[in-house]
Design an enzyme around this catalytic site. Structure first.
Site, PDB file in Angstrom:
ATOM      1  N   GLY A 149      53.832  -6.586  31.129  1.00  0.00           N
ATOM      2  CA  GLY A 149      52.552  -7.176  31.522  1.00  0.00           C
ATOM      3  C   GLY A 149      52.267  -7.020  32.997  1.00  0.00           C
ATOM      4  O   GLY A 149      51.727  -7.922  33.642  1.00  0.00           O
ATOM      5  N   ALA A 150      52.600  -5.852  33.553  1.00  0.00           N
ATOM      6  CA  ALA A 150      52.512  -5.648  34.998  1.00  0.00           C
ATOM      7  C   ALA A 150      51.143  -5.181  35.470  1.00  0.00           C
ATOM      8  O   ALA A 150      50.976  -4.873  36.653  1.00  0.00           O
ATOM      9  CB  ALA A 150      53.574  -4.638  35.438  1.00  0.00           C
ATOM     10  N   ASN A 151      50.164  -5.117  34.580  1.00  0.00           N
ATOM     11  CA  ASN A 151      48.846  -4.614  34.988  1.00  0.00           C
ATOM     12  C   ASN A 151      47.966  -5.692  35.599  1.00  0.00           C
ATOM     13  O   ASN A 151      46.925  -5.386  36.203  1.00  0.00           O
ATOM     14  CB  ASN A 151      48.124  -3.981  33.802  1.00  0.00           C
ATOM     15  CG  ASN A 151      47.866  -4.975  32.687  1.00  0.00           C
ATOM     16  OD1 ASN A 151      48.824  -5.417  32.042  1.00  0.00           O
ATOM     17  ND2 ASN A 151      46.611  -5.329  32.438  1.00  0.00           N
ATOM     18  N   THR A 152      48.355  -6.964  35.458  1.00  0.00           N
ATOM     19  CA  THR A 152      47.497  -8.035  35.953  1.00  0.00           C
ATOM     20  C   THR A 152      48.325  -9.288  36.220  1.00  0.00           C
ATOM     21  O   THR A 152      49.476  -9.403  35.793  1.00  0.00           O
ATOM     22  CB  THR A 152      46.385  -8.362  34.930  1.00  0.00           C
ATOM     23  OG1 THR A 152      45.445  -9.292  35.502  1.00  0.00           O
ATOM     24  CG2 THR A 152      46.967  -8.973  33.665  1.00  0.00           C
ATOM     25  N   GLY A 153      47.734 -10.224  36.956  1.00  0.00           N
ATOM     26  CA  GLY A 153      48.318 -11.545  37.126  1.00  0.00           C
ATOM     27  C   GLY A 153      49.711 -11.571  37.725  1.00  0.00           C
ATOM     28  O   GLY A 153      50.031 -10.840  38.662  1.00  0.00           O
ATOM     29  N   GLY A 194      52.556 -10.561  36.540  1.00  0.00           N
ATOM     30  CA  GLY A 194      53.304  -9.319  36.406  1.00  0.00           C
ATOM     31  C   GLY A 194      52.947  -8.308  37.478  1.00  0.00           C
ATOM     32  O   GLY A 194      53.829  -7.634  38.035  1.00  0.00           O
ATOM     33  N   SER A 237      57.087 -21.599  30.639  1.00  0.00           N
ATOM     34  CA  SER A 237      55.955 -22.386  31.151  1.00  0.00           C
ATOM     35  C   SER A 237      56.332 -23.856  31.084  1.00  0.00           C
ATOM     36  O   SER A 237      57.121 -24.265  30.222  1.00  0.00           O
ATOM     37  CB  SER A 237      54.708 -22.131  30.288  1.00  0.00           C
ATOM     38  OG  SER A 237      53.711 -23.119  30.533  1.00  0.00           O
ATOM     39  N   TYR A 281      51.542 -22.139  21.433  1.00  0.00           N
ATOM     40  CA  TYR A 281      51.929 -21.637  22.755  1.00  0.00           C
ATOM     41  C   TYR A 281      53.167 -22.368  23.261  1.00  0.00           C
ATOM     42  O   TYR A 281      54.116 -21.740  23.759  1.00  0.00           O
ATOM     43  CB  TYR A 281      50.768 -21.807  23.736  1.00  0.00           C
ATOM     44  CG  TYR A 281      51.071 -21.289  25.124  1.00  0.00           C
ATOM     45  CD1 TYR A 281      51.376 -19.948  25.332  1.00  0.00           C
ATOM     46  CD2 TYR A 281      51.051 -22.145  26.224  1.00  0.00           C
ATOM     47  CE1 TYR A 281      51.655 -19.464  26.603  1.00  0.00           C
ATOM     48  CE2 TYR A 281      51.323 -21.671  27.508  1.00  0.00           C
ATOM     49  CZ  TYR A 281      51.629 -20.331  27.695  1.00  0.00           C
ATOM     50  OH  TYR A 281      51.924 -19.858  28.948  1.00  0.00           O
TER      51      TYR A 281
END
Length: 331
Positions: free
Chosen positions: A21-25, A27, A154, A179
């Site tokens: 998930g390194a494309n945003t946020g 990550g 979380s 979640y």
């Protein structure tokens, strides 16, 4: 530790890191920090196009490390296996596996393999990925410098319960309960993995972290999938008023991944108000997260569901991979 920032990370030159998930946020911020410190970073993302855009953005800052994009869809076990095969074909070392990607509070959906999406992506996808890459981690780590698996949880895990009778929300589904269950599963997995690595005397540590309340795209996706403009606006306002930045939220994850004083089985989060913001510190997770019986059962169910068997003894001295199906059936 109270003033720790990404600038305090040790030099990462010569170290290879996979960030899901390194494309945003979170990550993307983690990938940025790793590359700035000299690491060779693999951006493991579902959307190659968005990952390439993130890579270009980070490379514009002229980091001393390198960045490589490989496709990974955690909602598809075939994609997870293909990613691991592609990684092993291209690289021969792995120092840090950063299990960061996730989805949050979305309407009930199913993955390609029929799992409830939050449980399937947040837990089972990372369980399978870690299993596929375990040999790479073991071959890279050493007694003086163990490889590390860092799993993002979380604070909402404290609300979570593992409902073995309805893991995938087929009878009853609440998006926040689902979640919370997935985030509790992340911790049960991280701690059980470390116990098994320790039992095997493997040169790999498993640790966990949480970001507190950080403003990322994660909060946007649930309202978007529900088609709720009002809820999307509410999330945007809450992020602006209460959240810390994604860069700040990534710090506990980065601390857990890089600092030499870390021990396996530890948990890191922001040390400020209500553990929602601030610099990273070592913390205790919920009582449920340390229940070894629950972790053992979840491990067995996860091996059976994903078909990924770890060649590791469990804390009871048995080989988990050989007993996975039987343990699940006995429960």
């Amino acid at each position: 530790m109270t003033d720790w920032t990404a600038a305090d990370m040790p030099d990462q030159t010569g170290r290879r890191v996979v960030v899901t998930g390194a494309n945003t946020g979170l990550g993307k911020e983690a990938a940025r920090a790793f590359a700035a410190k000299g690491a060779d970073v693999v951006l493991a993302c579902r959307s190659v196009e968005r990952a390439e855009a993130a890579k270009a953005d980070i490379e514009a800052e002229r980091p001393s490390g390198s960045l490589t994009v490989l496709e990974l869809d955690l909602a598809d076990l075939d994609s997870v296996r293909s990613f691991a095969d592609a990684f092993t074909d291209e690289f021969d070392d792995l120092h840090v596996l950063a299990n960061n990607a996730g989805v949050m509070a979305i309407p009930r959906r199913e993955t390609a393999d029929g799992f409830e999406t939050q449980f399937g992506v947040n837990h089972l996808g990372h369980f399978a990925l870690t299993g596929h890459l375990l040999d790479d981690l073991r071959e890279t780590g050493s007694g003086d410098d163990p490889a590390r698996v860092v799993t993002m949880s979380s604070g909402i895990h404290e609300r979570g319960r593992i409902d073995f009778e309805d893991l995938h929300g087929e009878r009853s589904y609440d998006k926040w309960d689902a979640y919370a269950q997935s985030k509790l599963a992340n911790l049960l997995f991280a701690y059980e993995l470390d116990r098994r690595l320790d039992a095997a005397d493997a040169p790999v540590e498993s640790v966990a972290a949480h970001p507190g309340y950080a403003a990322t795209d994660l909060q946007r996706r649930g309202p978007e999938m529900m088609g709720s403009t009002l809820r999307k606006l509410g999330m945007r306002v809450a992020n602006a008023v209460f959240a810390q930045s994604a860069e700040q939220g990534a710090l506990p994850f980065l601390y857990a991944a890089t600092m030499p004083d870390i021990s396996g089985g530890e948990y890191y989060g922001p040390g400020g108000f209500a553990n929602m913001r601030g610099a990273p510190e070592r913390q205790r997770s919920s009582k449920r997260s340390y229940e070894e019986g629950t972790a053992y059962r979840l491990w067995s169910v996860s091996e059976e569901g994903t078909g990924v068997a770890y060649e590791l003894p469990d804390a009871r001295g048995e080989t988990a991979s050989g007993d996975a199906a039987g343990a699940a059936a006995d429960d």
